[in-house]
Design a protein around this motif. Structure first.
Motif, PDB file in Angstrom:
ATOM      1  N   TYR A 128     117.793  65.150   6.079  1.00 28.51           N
ATOM      2  CA  TYR A 128     119.217  64.940   5.874  1.00 28.51           C
ATOM      3  C   TYR A 128     119.695  64.053   7.019  1.00 28.51           C
ATOM      4  O   TYR A 128     119.711  64.474   8.176  1.00 28.51           O
ATOM      5  N   SER A 131     122.258  65.419   9.417  1.00 24.29           N
ATOM      6  CA  SER A 131     121.757  66.430  10.353  1.00 24.29           C
ATOM      7  C   SER A 131     121.053  65.782  11.527  1.00 24.29           C
ATOM      8  O   SER A 131     121.222  66.182  12.683  1.00 24.29           O
ATOM      9  N   ASP A 209     121.328  77.342   6.283  1.00 24.02           N
ATOM     10  CA  ASP A 209     121.793  77.181   4.904  1.00 24.02           C
ATOM     11  C   ASP A 209     121.473  78.403   4.051  1.00 24.02           C
ATOM     12  O   ASP A 209     122.002  78.538   2.941  1.00 24.02           O
ATOM     13  N   VAL A 228     125.489  75.859   6.339  1.00 18.23           N
ATOM     14  CA  VAL A 228     125.395  74.539   5.716  1.00 18.23           C
ATOM     15  C   VAL A 228     125.274  74.741   4.213  1.00 18.23           C
ATOM     16  O   VAL A 228     124.284  75.291   3.729  1.00 18.23           O
ATOM     17  N   ARG A 230     124.497  73.706   0.879  1.00 16.93           N
ATOM     18  CA  ARG A 230     123.777  72.702   0.095  1.00 16.93           C
ATOM     19  C   ARG A 230     123.779  73.036  -1.398  1.00 16.93           C
ATOM     20  O   ARG A 230     123.332  72.228  -2.210  1.00 16.93           O
ATOM     21  N   ASP A 248     127.752  69.225   5.363  1.00 13.23           N
ATOM     22  CA  ASP A 248     126.729  68.481   6.093  1.00 13.23           C
ATOM     23  C   ASP A 248     127.064  68.561   7.580  1.00 13.23           C
ATOM     24  O   ASP A 248     128.248  68.604   7.950  1.00 13.23           O
TER      25      ASP A 248
END
Length: 255
Positions: A128, A131, A209, A228, A230, A248
């Motif tokens: 990502y 990130s 996440d 996070v 997602r 994000d």
């Protein structure tokens, strides 16, 4: 090394944070989908064979609900037991050298890992970008960083993606096994990550996440747990212990 409050607040973090502890799959890399697909391939093969032998209906592993509810963020053996229990299935533990696919917790876990390794080798791993940008920013600001993952393939993934040099410490499945650390949702691995950076939990931030991961961060008494999102589970992340939820990590650079 110390970090001033002024630096910390630039990254969307509370004053006094000196270190950042990042989960790998789903936070730094796009390997969560690889793991979900591997769990499904492994469990569907097992469940189909079991249904054929028993005459019961075959109910496939759901890569969305079942993955998030029972296996996401957990060590392989714990995730295997958790999902099997949800189906009322009790298997012997087996041992680490069980053949992949054997009807034991270890055997099924070994098959899952074999599938993950194959998929990573064939398809590669993407990061990502937001990130990675965030990790580079906090390091430039003087914060220490560690990867804390339940994956046995953490070192390989960091190497393949070229981001291994962005972290001062790594706590993964191998380290957890060597030190007898409990897996997420217990806080042990995150606490070990903070200790590896020589920072107390109250001065470290956790980035996760997975629901099990934010539970672990909440249980460990960390300065902040960043969820996070997602997969459209912001409310669930908050309910399990996330203090802040972002789509994000780059979103935190604007705070």
């Amino acid at each position: 090394m110390t970090t001033s409050p002024a630096l910390a607040t630039r990254f969307g973090l509370p004053d006094g944070v000196e270190a950042c502890l990042f989960d790998l799959d789903g936070v730094l890399t796009r390997t969560a989908t690889v793991h979900a697909a591997a769990w499904k391939e492994m469990f569907d093969a097992f469940l189909r064979a079991r249904a054929e032998q028993s005459g019961e209906a075959f109910v496939a592993f759901d890569p969305d609900h079942d993955y998030e509810a029972y296996v996401d963020g957990m060590p392989r053996a714990d995730g295997t037991r958790s999902f099997l229990a949800s189906r009322g299935i009790d298997l012997p533990e087996g041992s680490d050298d069980d053949a992949p696919g054997s009807a034991t917790v270890a055997g099924l876990g070994n098959l899952k890992n074999e599938i993950v390794v194959r998929r990573i080798r064939e398809d590669g791993v993407a990061v990502y970008d937001g990130s990675v940008e965030y990790v580079r920013a906090v390091r430039a600001g003087g914060l220490r960083t560690a990867v804390v993952s339940s994956s046995a393939n953490t070192a390989d993934v960091l190497r393949v993606t070229g981001i291994e040099d962005l972290f001062d410490a790594r706590i993964d499945a191998g380290v957890a096994r060597e030190r007898n650390l409990r897996g997420k949702p217990a806080p042990d691995t995150f606490l070990a990550g903070a200790a590896a950076l020589d920072v107390p939990a109250r001065k470290a931030a956790v980035f996760e996440d997975a629901l099990a991961g934010v539970e672990a961060g909440h249980a460990g008494g960390f300065a902040v747990v960043v969820g996070v999102d997602r997969s459209d589970q912001a409310e669930a992340l908050r309910a399990h212990g996330a203090d802040v939820v972002v789509a994000d990590l780059s979103d935190l650079l604007d705070r």
